[in-house]
Enzyme design. Structure first.
Site, PDB file in Angstrom:
ATOM      1  N   GLU A   1     -59.883  60.086 -94.422  1.00 21.16           N
ATOM      2  CA  GLU A   1     -59.906  61.391 -95.424  1.00 21.16           C
ATOM      3  C   GLU A   1     -59.265  62.595 -94.542  1.00 21.16           C
ATOM      4  OE1 GLU A   1     -59.983  60.954 -98.198  1.00 21.16           O
ATOM      5  OE2 GLU A   1     -61.327  59.178 -98.951  1.00 21.16           O
TER       6      GLU A   1
ATOM      7  N   HIS B   1     -70.420  60.914-100.191  1.00 23.07           N
ATOM      8  CA  HIS B   1     -70.792  59.666-101.060  1.00 23.07           C
ATOM      9  C   HIS B   1     -72.058  59.671-101.498  1.00 23.07           C
ATOM     10  CE1 HIS B   1     -66.873  57.360 -99.981  1.00 23.07           C
ATOM     11  NE2 HIS B   1     -66.358  58.773 -99.764  1.00 23.07           N
TER      12      HIS B   1
ATOM     13  N   HIS C   1     -65.089  59.065-106.878  1.00 22.16           N
ATOM     14  CA  HIS C   1     -65.230  59.005-105.650  1.00 22.16           C
ATOM     15  C   HIS C   1     -66.401  59.736-104.810  1.00 22.16           C
ATOM     16  CE1 HIS C   1     -62.528  59.882-101.907  1.00 22.16           C
ATOM     17  NE2 HIS C   1     -63.576  59.340-101.250  1.00 22.16           N
TER      18      HIS C   1
END
Length: 217
Positions: free
Chosen positions: A75, A96, A159
């Site tokens: 990322e 997450h 996500h």
């Protein structure tokens, strides 16, 4: 070591996020900018319970590896885009957590139902979908943050969460406050209809706590 302080900051913040269940295994990532063009960021694919401070990668604002033995987080393009293009951002946290992913999957913004969500500049919007690990993910995040001055976090559709701050600890606090707000909203929805704060109530809280008004930074 030249980047020891930066690495330690990323490592300690990552451990706090793990302890609070906001990131797990190797999912989620953390970065901080030293203000001189160097970014410390968590490595790709390394489980955080095995990570050591020296495993943290150092890159420049364009993503080029400057120091470290590991590949930077997948990322990284999103982190460097935000640090490079959004004024005042010194730290970025991408989680997450279950609540963040659950709400991001709905595509519906999280309204201000408690002070924790007001503290992150809520309501918290959901960014348009972009494949994780791509330049596009950074572009959509930057676009939302620039169009919502004062916003400290946003959901990445299907996500997770992206949280920012003047410092890395500020970004951590934003991620933590979002998680509280999301959990409160979810639990309240199980027993009734959550009541959002009115514009007048939000303005009053901002005055009492010295928070910037909507659209201010």
């Amino acid at each position: 070591m030249k980047f020891e302080t930066l690495r330690k900051e990323v490592f300690e913040t990552t451990m706090m996020l793990c302890e609070n269940g906001l990131i797990r295994l190797s999912a989620g990532n953390v970065s901080v900018h030293d203000g001189e063009g160097h970014v410390a960021i968590t490595p790709a694919g390394l489980r955080y319970d095995r990570m050591k401070p020296q495993d943290v990668c150092i890159v420049d604002l364009n993503g080029k590896l400057v120091d470290g033995e590991h590949k930077p987080s997948s990322e990284m393009p999103m982190h460097t885009a935000v640090l490079r293009e959004v004024s005042g951002v010194g730290g970025v946290v991408h989680t997450h957590s279950v609540n963040a992913i659950a709400f991001a999957v709905t595509g519906v913004e999280l309204p201000v139902v408690c002070i924790e969500l007001l503290a992150v500049g809520g309501p918290v919007p959901v960014a348009p979908y972009a494949c994780p690990g791509t330049v596009k993910a950074g572009e959509v995040a930057v676009s939302i943050l620039k169009s919502h001055p004062g916003l400290k976090c946003l959901m990445l559709r299907n996500h997770g969460l992206l949280a920012i701050g003047d410092t890395l600890y500020d970004a951590y606090q934003s991620a933590f406050n979002f998680e509280i707000g999301a959990e409160v909203f979810y639990r309240a929805s199980r027993v009734g209809t959550p009541i959002t704060l009115t514009d007048e109530q939000i303005a009053e809280v901002r005055r009492v706590y010295g928070m910037p008004a909507a659209g201010e930074v």
